[in-house]
Design a protein around this motif. Structure first.
Motif, PDB file in Angstrom:
ATOM      1  N   GLN A   1       0.851  -1.186   0.000  1.00 24.50           N
ATOM      2  CA  GLN A   1       0.000   0.000   0.000  1.00 24.50           C
ATOM      3  C   GLN A   1       0.889   1.239   0.000  1.00 24.50           C
ATOM      4  O   GLN A   1       1.940   1.267   0.639  1.00 24.50           O
ATOM      5  CB  GLN A   1      -0.911   0.003   1.227  1.00 24.50           C
ATOM      6  CG  GLN A   1      -1.984   1.068   1.176  1.00 24.50           C
ATOM      7  CD  GLN A   1      -2.949   0.938   2.339  1.00 24.50           C
ATOM      8  OE1 GLN A   1      -2.800   0.079   3.197  1.00 24.50           O
ATOM      9  NE2 GLN A   1      -3.937   1.792   2.375  1.00 24.50           N
ATOM     10  N   VAL A   2       0.455   2.250  -0.744  1.00 26.02           N
ATOM     11  CA  VAL A   2       1.217   3.484  -0.864  1.00 26.02           C
ATOM     12  C   VAL A   2       0.375   4.637  -0.350  1.00 26.02           C
ATOM     13  O   VAL A   2      -0.787   4.786  -0.722  1.00 26.02           O
ATOM     14  CB  VAL A   2       1.619   3.726  -2.320  1.00 26.02           C
ATOM     15  CG1 VAL A   2       2.351   5.061  -2.463  1.00 26.02           C
ATOM     16  CG2 VAL A   2       2.492   2.590  -2.839  1.00 26.02           C
ATOM     17  N   GLN A   3       0.972   5.441   0.511  1.00 26.62           N
ATOM     18  CA  GLN A   3       0.268   6.590   1.076  1.00 26.62           C
ATOM     19  C   GLN A   3       0.930   7.876   0.598  1.00 26.62           C
ATOM     20  O   GLN A   3       2.153   7.938   0.431  1.00 26.62           O
ATOM     21  CB  GLN A   3       0.295   6.559   2.599  1.00 26.62           C
ATOM     22  CG  GLN A   3      -0.362   5.350   3.239  1.00 26.62           C
ATOM     23  CD  GLN A   3       0.569   4.151   3.279  1.00 26.62           C
ATOM     24  OE1 GLN A   3       1.769   4.294   3.458  1.00 26.62           O
ATOM     25  NE2 GLN A   3       0.010   2.964   3.099  1.00 26.62           N
ATOM     26  N   LEU A   4       0.099   8.896   0.402  1.00 26.67           N
ATOM     27  CA  LEU A   4       0.586  10.216   0.013  1.00 26.67           C
ATOM     28  C   LEU A   4       0.164  11.226   1.068  1.00 26.67           C
ATOM     29  O   LEU A   4      -0.991  11.213   1.499  1.00 26.67           O
ATOM     30  CB  LEU A   4       0.018  10.637  -1.347  1.00 26.67           C
ATOM     31  CG  LEU A   4       0.253   9.707  -2.529  1.00 26.67           C
ATOM     32  CD1 LEU A   4      -0.301  10.329  -3.800  1.00 26.67           C
ATOM     33  CD2 LEU A   4       1.713   9.381  -2.688  1.00 26.67           C
ATOM     34  N   VAL A   5       1.078  12.076   1.455  1.00 25.66           N
ATOM     35  CA  VAL A   5       0.786  13.135   2.422  1.00 25.66           C
ATOM     36  C   VAL A   5       1.132  14.466   1.798  1.00 25.66           C
ATOM     37  O   VAL A   5       2.290  14.711   1.437  1.00 25.66           O
ATOM     38  CB  VAL A   5       1.569  12.936   3.727  1.00 25.66           C
ATOM     39  CG1 VAL A   5       1.294  14.094   4.678  1.00 25.66           C
ATOM     40  CG2 VAL A   5       1.195  11.612   4.384  1.00 25.66           C
ATOM     41  N   GLU A   6       0.124  15.322   1.685  1.00 29.11           N
ATOM     42  CA  GLU A   6       0.294  16.638   1.091  1.00 29.11           C
ATOM     43  C   GLU A   6       0.454  17.697   2.179  1.00 29.11           C
ATOM     44  O   GLU A   6      -0.075  17.552   3.294  1.00 29.11           O
ATOM     45  CB  GLU A   6      -0.924  16.998   0.235  1.00 29.11           C
ATOM     46  CG  GLU A   6      -1.206  16.044  -0.906  1.00 29.11           C
ATOM     47  CD  GLU A   6      -2.424  16.477  -1.689  1.00 29.11           C
ATOM     48  OE1 GLU A   6      -3.034  15.615  -2.351  1.00 29.11           O
ATOM     49  OE2 GLU A   6      -2.777  17.671  -1.639  1.00 29.11           O
ATOM     50  N   SER A   7       1.126  18.771   1.819  1.00 29.99           N
ATOM     51  CA  SER A   7       1.243  19.912   2.721  1.00 29.99           C
ATOM     52  C   SER A   7       1.485  21.174   1.897  1.00 29.99           C
ATOM     53  O   SER A   7       1.861  21.092   0.720  1.00 29.99           O
ATOM     54  CB  SER A   7       2.382  19.713   3.721  1.00 29.99           C
ATOM     55  OG  SER A   7       3.617  19.570   3.039  1.00 29.99           O
ATOM     56  N   GLY A   8       1.250  22.321   2.528  1.00 30.07           N
ATOM     57  CA  GLY A   8       1.621  23.581   1.906  1.00 30.07           C
ATOM     58  C   GLY A   8       0.481  24.456   1.432  1.00 30.07           C
ATOM     59  O   GLY A   8       0.717  25.577   0.979  1.00 30.07           O
ATOM     60  N   GLY A   9      -0.757  24.005   1.521  1.00 29.94           N
ATOM     61  CA  GLY A   9      -1.863  24.845   1.090  1.00 29.94           C
ATOM     62  C   GLY A   9      -2.123  25.973   2.074  1.00 29.94           C
ATOM     63  O   GLY A   9      -1.488  26.070   3.118  1.00 29.94           O
ATOM     64  N   GLY A  10      -3.076  26.837   1.709  1.00 28.30           N
ATOM     65  CA  GLY A  10      -3.425  27.924   2.607  1.00 28.30           C
ATOM     66  C   GLY A  10      -4.084  29.079   1.885  1.00 28.30           C
ATOM     67  O   GLY A  10      -4.486  28.954   0.727  1.00 28.30           O
ATOM     68  N   LEU A  11      -4.153  30.188   2.600  1.00 28.70           N
ATOM     69  CA  LEU A  11      -4.752  31.412   2.070  1.00 28.70           C
ATOM     70  C   LEU A  11      -3.638  32.371   1.647  1.00 28.70           C
ATOM     71  O   LEU A  11      -2.702  32.602   2.414  1.00 28.70           O
ATOM     72  CB  LEU A  11      -5.622  32.070   3.135  1.00 28.70           C
ATOM     73  CG  LEU A  11      -6.193  33.452   2.815  1.00 28.70           C
ATOM     74  CD1 LEU A  11      -7.151  33.380   1.631  1.00 28.70           C
ATOM     75  CD2 LEU A  11      -6.878  34.034   4.044  1.00 28.70           C
ATOM     76  N   VAL A  12      -3.753  32.900   0.442  1.00 28.46           N
ATOM     77  CA  VAL A  12      -2.736  33.817  -0.069  1.00 28.46           C
ATOM     78  C   VAL A  12      -3.421  34.912  -0.872  1.00 28.46           C
ATOM     79  O   VAL A  12      -4.483  34.687  -1.466  1.00 28.46           O
ATOM     80  CB  VAL A  12      -1.701  33.056  -0.927  1.00 28.46           C
ATOM     81  CG1 VAL A  12      -2.344  32.454  -2.169  1.00 28.46           C
ATOM     82  CG2 VAL A  12      -0.523  33.940  -1.289  1.00 28.46           C
ATOM     83  N   GLN A  13      -2.820  36.081  -0.882  1.00 27.29           N
ATOM     84  CA  GLN A  13      -3.375  37.199  -1.652  1.00 27.29           C
ATOM     85  C   GLN A  13      -3.048  37.041  -3.137  1.00 27.29           C
ATOM     86  O   GLN A  13      -2.053  36.390  -3.492  1.00 27.29           O
ATOM     87  CB  GLN A  13      -2.808  38.515  -1.146  1.00 27.29           C
ATOM     88  CG  GLN A  13      -3.276  38.882   0.255  1.00 27.29           C
ATOM     89  CD  GLN A  13      -2.809  40.277   0.663  1.00 27.29           C
ATOM     90  OE1 GLN A  13      -1.888  40.839   0.086  1.00 27.29           O
ATOM     91  NE2 GLN A  13      -3.478  40.841   1.670  1.00 27.29           N
ATOM     92  N   PRO A  14      -3.863  37.628  -3.996  1.00 24.79           N
ATOM     93  CA  PRO A  14      -3.542  37.601  -5.425  1.00 24.79           C
ATOM     94  C   PRO A  14      -2.136  38.132  -5.680  1.00 24.79           C
ATOM     95  O   PRO A  14      -1.724  39.131  -5.076  1.00 24.79           O
ATOM     96  CB  PRO A  14      -4.599  38.523  -6.034  1.00 24.79           C
ATOM     97  CG  PRO A  14      -5.760  38.399  -5.105  1.00 24.79           C
ATOM     98  CD  PRO A  14      -5.158  38.282  -3.733  1.00 24.79           C
ATOM     99  N   GLY A  15      -1.424  37.431  -6.553  1.00 21.04           N
ATOM    100  CA  GLY A  15      -0.043  37.791  -6.830  1.00 21.04           C
ATOM    101  C   GLY A  15       0.962  37.096  -5.941  1.00 21.04           C
ATOM    102  O   GLY A  15       2.170  37.168  -6.188  1.00 21.04           O
ATOM    103  N   GLY A  16       0.481  36.423  -4.916  1.00 20.92           N
ATOM    104  CA  GLY A  16       1.364  35.745  -3.978  1.00 20.92           C
ATOM    105  C   GLY A  16       1.818  34.386  -4.475  1.00 20.92           C
ATOM    106  O   GLY A  16       1.518  33.967  -5.595  1.00 20.92           O
TER     107      GLY A  16
END
Length: 120
Positions: A1-16
């Protein structure tokens, strides 16, 4: 079995900028194609960017010149560097990984999704 863990999303202003990461773990023999998809409310999931084991990349026209996909084969990790973000980039982003397990079986795994919101 293979698991994937994501990170790094969030709220950012336009142009960011934001950087997403996706690490694969488990019974992995080889990883071939890796990619990022996104799904906005009321829309179908779409390919954002893909990268082969050898490093060949492809991008959706809407993100060309703004997003960069890369991978670290030693860490079984794929990244998505997003710059000049626009409100229309708002979506849940999913990573996808294809390869073979140590038993020789092909696998296709998906991350849990990470929310990216571009808003002022």
């Amino acid at each position: 079995q293979v698991q994937l863990v994501e990170s790094g999303g969030g709220l950012v202003q336009p142009g960011g900028s934001l950087r997403l990461s996706c690490a694969a773990s488990g019974s992995i023999l080889t990883i071939n194609d890796m990619g990022w998809y996104r799904q906005a409310p009321g829309k179908q999931r779409e390919l954002v960017a893909g990268i082969s084991r050898g490093g060949a990349t492809n991008y959706a026209d809407s993100v060309k010149g703004r997003f960069t996909i890369s991978r670290d084969n030693a860490k079984n990790t794929v990244y998505l560097q997003m710059s000049s973000l626009k409100p229309e980039d708002t979506a849940v982003y999913y990573c996808s990984v294809q390869g073979r397990t140590k038993l020789g079986s092909p696998f296709l795994s998906w991350g849990q999704g990470t929310q990216v919101t571009v808003s002022s």
